[in-house]
Motif scaffolding. Structure first.
Motif, PDB file in Angstrom:
ATOM      1  N   ARG A  42       0.840  -1.203   0.000  1.00  0.00           N
ATOM      2  CA  ARG A  42       0.000   0.000   0.000  1.00  0.00           C
ATOM      3  C   ARG A  42       0.870   1.245   0.000  1.00  0.00           C
ATOM      4  N   VAL A  43       0.480   2.189  -0.837  1.00  0.00           N
ATOM      5  CA  VAL A  43       1.240   3.428  -0.983  1.00  0.00           C
ATOM      6  C   VAL A  43       0.303   4.604  -0.737  1.00  0.00           C
ATOM      7  N   GLY A  44       0.722   5.552   0.135  1.00  0.00           N
ATOM      8  CA  GLY A  44      -0.099   6.702   0.486  1.00  0.00           C
ATOM      9  C   GLY A  44      -0.060   7.843  -0.509  1.00  0.00           C
ATOM     10  N   MET A  45       0.841   7.808  -1.484  1.00  0.00           N
ATOM     11  CA  MET A  45       0.847   8.665  -2.664  1.00  0.00           C
ATOM     12  C   MET A  45       1.280  10.112  -2.432  1.00  0.00           C
ATOM     13  N   ALA A  46       1.850  10.433  -1.263  1.00  0.00           N
ATOM     14  CA  ALA A  46       2.340  11.794  -1.027  1.00  0.00           C
ATOM     15  C   ALA A  46       3.742  11.950  -1.609  1.00  0.00           C
ATOM     16  N   GLU A  47       4.144  13.208  -1.807  1.00  0.00           N
ATOM     17  CA  GLU A  47       5.495  13.489  -2.266  1.00  0.00           C
ATOM     18  C   GLU A  47       6.493  12.917  -1.265  1.00  0.00           C
ATOM     19  N   GLY A  48       7.728  12.784  -1.709  1.00  0.00           N
ATOM     20  CA  GLY A  48       8.778  12.324  -0.811  1.00  0.00           C
ATOM     21  C   GLY A  48       8.808  10.818  -0.688  1.00  0.00           C
ATOM     22  N   ASP A  50       6.662   8.473   0.260  1.00  0.00           N
ATOM     23  CA  ASP A  50       5.567   7.663  -0.290  1.00  0.00           C
ATOM     24  C   ASP A  50       5.795   7.343  -1.761  1.00  0.00           C
ATOM     25  N   LEU A  51       6.100   8.354  -2.545  1.00  0.00           N
ATOM     26  CA  LEU A  51       6.274   8.129  -3.983  1.00  0.00           C
ATOM     27  C   LEU A  51       7.551   7.360  -4.285  1.00  0.00           C
ATOM     28  N   ALA A  52       8.595   7.551  -3.483  1.00  0.00           N
ATOM     29  CA  ALA A  52       9.800   6.731  -3.645  1.00  0.00           C
ATOM     30  C   ALA A  52       9.478   5.269  -3.377  1.00  0.00           C
ATOM     31  N   ALA A  53       8.686   5.013  -2.343  1.00  0.00           N
ATOM     32  CA  ALA A  53       8.259   3.641  -2.049  1.00  0.00           C
ATOM     33  C   ALA A  53       7.401   3.101  -3.188  1.00  0.00           C
ATOM     34  N   GLY A  54       6.513   3.923  -3.695  1.00  0.00           N
ATOM     35  CA  GLY A  54       5.687   3.515  -4.821  1.00  0.00           C
ATOM     36  C   GLY A  54       6.519   3.115  -6.021  1.00  0.00           C
ATOM     37  N   ALA A  55       7.560   3.903  -6.313  1.00  0.00           N
ATOM     38  CA  ALA A  55       8.444   3.588  -7.442  1.00  0.00           C
ATOM     39  C   ALA A  55       9.160   2.264  -7.212  1.00  0.00           C
ATOM     40  N   ALA A  56       9.588   1.996  -5.978  1.00  0.00           N
ATOM     41  CA  ALA A  56      10.254   0.724  -5.665  1.00  0.00           C
ATOM     42  C   ALA A  56       9.302  -0.452  -5.846  1.00  0.00           C
ATOM     43  N   VAL A  57       8.057  -0.272  -5.470  1.00  0.00           N
ATOM     44  CA  VAL A  57       7.070  -1.350  -5.619  1.00  0.00           C
ATOM     45  C   VAL A  57       6.711  -1.543  -7.092  1.00  0.00           C
ATOM     46  N   VAL A  58       6.599  -0.465  -7.846  1.00  0.00           N
ATOM     47  CA  VAL A  58       6.336  -0.594  -9.285  1.00  0.00           C
ATOM     48  C   VAL A  58       7.462  -1.395  -9.943  1.00  0.00           C
ATOM     49  N   ILE A  69      -0.469  -3.720  -6.002  1.00  0.00           N
ATOM     50  CA  ILE A  69      -0.229  -2.353  -5.536  1.00  0.00           C
ATOM     51  C   ILE A  69      -1.582  -1.703  -5.228  1.00  0.00           C
ATOM     52  N   GLU A  70      -1.716  -1.236  -3.985  1.00  0.00           N
ATOM     53  CA  GLU A  70      -2.903  -0.488  -3.573  1.00  0.00           C
ATOM     54  C   GLU A  70      -2.494   0.967  -3.344  1.00  0.00           C
ATOM     55  N   ALA A  71      -2.991   1.853  -4.170  1.00  0.00           N
ATOM     56  CA  ALA A  71      -2.740   3.284  -4.021  1.00  0.00           C
ATOM     57  C   ALA A  71      -3.851   3.865  -3.157  1.00  0.00           C
ATOM     58  N   ILE A  72      -3.482   4.399  -2.007  1.00  0.00           N
ATOM     59  CA  ILE A  72      -4.446   4.982  -1.081  1.00  0.00           C
ATOM     60  C   ILE A  72      -4.259   6.502  -1.154  1.00  0.00           C
ATOM     61  N   SER A  92       2.834   7.219 -12.545  1.00  0.00           N
ATOM     62  CA  SER A  92       3.379   5.883 -12.753  1.00  0.00           C
ATOM     63  C   SER A  92       2.807   4.879 -11.748  1.00  0.00           C
ATOM     64  N   VAL A  93       2.746   5.295 -10.484  1.00  0.00           N
ATOM     65  CA  VAL A  93       2.199   4.399  -9.457  1.00  0.00           C
ATOM     66  C   VAL A  93       0.708   4.166  -9.694  1.00  0.00           C
ATOM     67  N   ILE A  94      -0.031   5.223  -9.996  1.00  0.00           N
ATOM     68  CA  ILE A  94      -1.471   5.074 -10.264  1.00  0.00           C
ATOM     69  C   ILE A  94      -1.700   4.146 -11.452  1.00  0.00           C
ATOM     70  N   ALA A  95      -0.908   4.309 -12.509  1.00  0.00           N
ATOM     71  CA  ALA A  95      -1.067   3.480 -13.705  1.00  0.00           C
ATOM     72  C   ALA A  95      -0.762   2.013 -13.423  1.00  0.00           C
ATOM     73  N   SER A  96       0.125   1.751 -12.473  1.00  0.00           N
ATOM     74  CA  SER A  96       0.502   0.378 -12.140  1.00  0.00           C
ATOM     75  C   SER A  96      -0.353  -0.226 -11.036  1.00  0.00           C
ATOM     76  N   ALA A  97      -1.132   0.604 -10.357  1.00  0.00           N
ATOM     77  CA  ALA A  97      -1.913   0.138  -9.203  1.00  0.00           C
ATOM     78  C   ALA A  97      -3.010  -0.828  -9.628  1.00  0.00           C
ATOM     79  N   ASP A  98      -3.179  -1.848  -8.825  1.00  0.00           N
ATOM     80  CA  ASP A  98      -4.280  -2.795  -9.006  1.00  0.00           C
ATOM     81  C   ASP A  98      -5.552  -2.258  -8.373  1.00  0.00           C
ATOM     82  N   VAL A  99      -5.368  -1.431  -7.341  1.00  0.00           N
ATOM     83  CA  VAL A  99      -6.484  -0.846  -6.598  1.00  0.00           C
ATOM     84  C   VAL A  99      -6.148   0.610  -6.335  1.00  0.00           C
ATOM     85  N   VAL A 100      -7.097   1.510  -6.575  1.00  0.00           N
ATOM     86  CA  VAL A 100      -6.956   2.913  -6.199  1.00  0.00           C
ATOM     87  C   VAL A 100      -8.148   3.244  -5.311  1.00  0.00           C
TER      88      VAL A 100
END
Length: 164
Positions: A42-48, A50-58, A69-72, A92-100
């Protein structure tokens, strides 16, 4: 609210001031969690952080098809004021997310607490970039501890301890 129900769920929390200081450790933590059986991230989608974690998960999801990937997201217009780089990561994270999932459909004072509660609900482990300061990351760490999540703090200060 419906989340995937895998054996283990990891989520992320960290400061918006994160500038990539722990990107390698973050990638290693994500990989290690996958090796432990985590499939939902799960990624909270904030700058900094969160988005670095999202990129690692993508990046992980590009190697393993069973990564979920769950984008919250706090609210639909959340990323409108992001800078160009952060907006690209967000998209990028939103496009790869299975759940938003959205915490709500419009901004209000409690929106970030609500999003943070959604991040930790049902999670088993929280990967953090937490420097000990008060704010949303502190709230999320304390909430995660209260419900029994394992906490992995990548912040490099060896003197920092998380007191509950």
């Amino acid at each position: 609210m419906t989340f995937h129900t895998d054996i283990s769920i990891a989520t992320f929390t960290g400061h918006r001031t994160y500038q990539g200081e722990a990107d390698e450790a973050l990638r290693e933590a994500v990989e290690a969690l996958y090796d432990e059986g985590v499939r939902t991230f799960r990624v909270g989608m904030a700058e900094g952080f969160d988005l670095a974690a999202g990129a690692a998960v993508v990046a992980l999801s590009e190697r393993y098809e069973d990564v979920v990937i769950e984008a919250i997201v706090p609210f639909p217009a959340f990323a409108l004021r992001f800078g160009v780089h952060d907006k690209m990561l967000y998209d990028s994270v939103i496009a790869s997310a299975d759940v938003v999932l959205y915490a709500d459909m419009a901004y209000h004072r409690a929106i970030f607490h609500r999003r943070n509660d959604m991040l930790v609900e049902g999670a088993d482990v929280v990967v953090a970039w937490y420097d000990g300061s008060r704010g949303g990351t502190d709230y999320t760490i304390r909430r995660a501890h209260k419900i029994g999540c394992r906490i992995i703090n990548l912040f490099p200060d060896p003197q920092l301890s998380i007191d509950f």
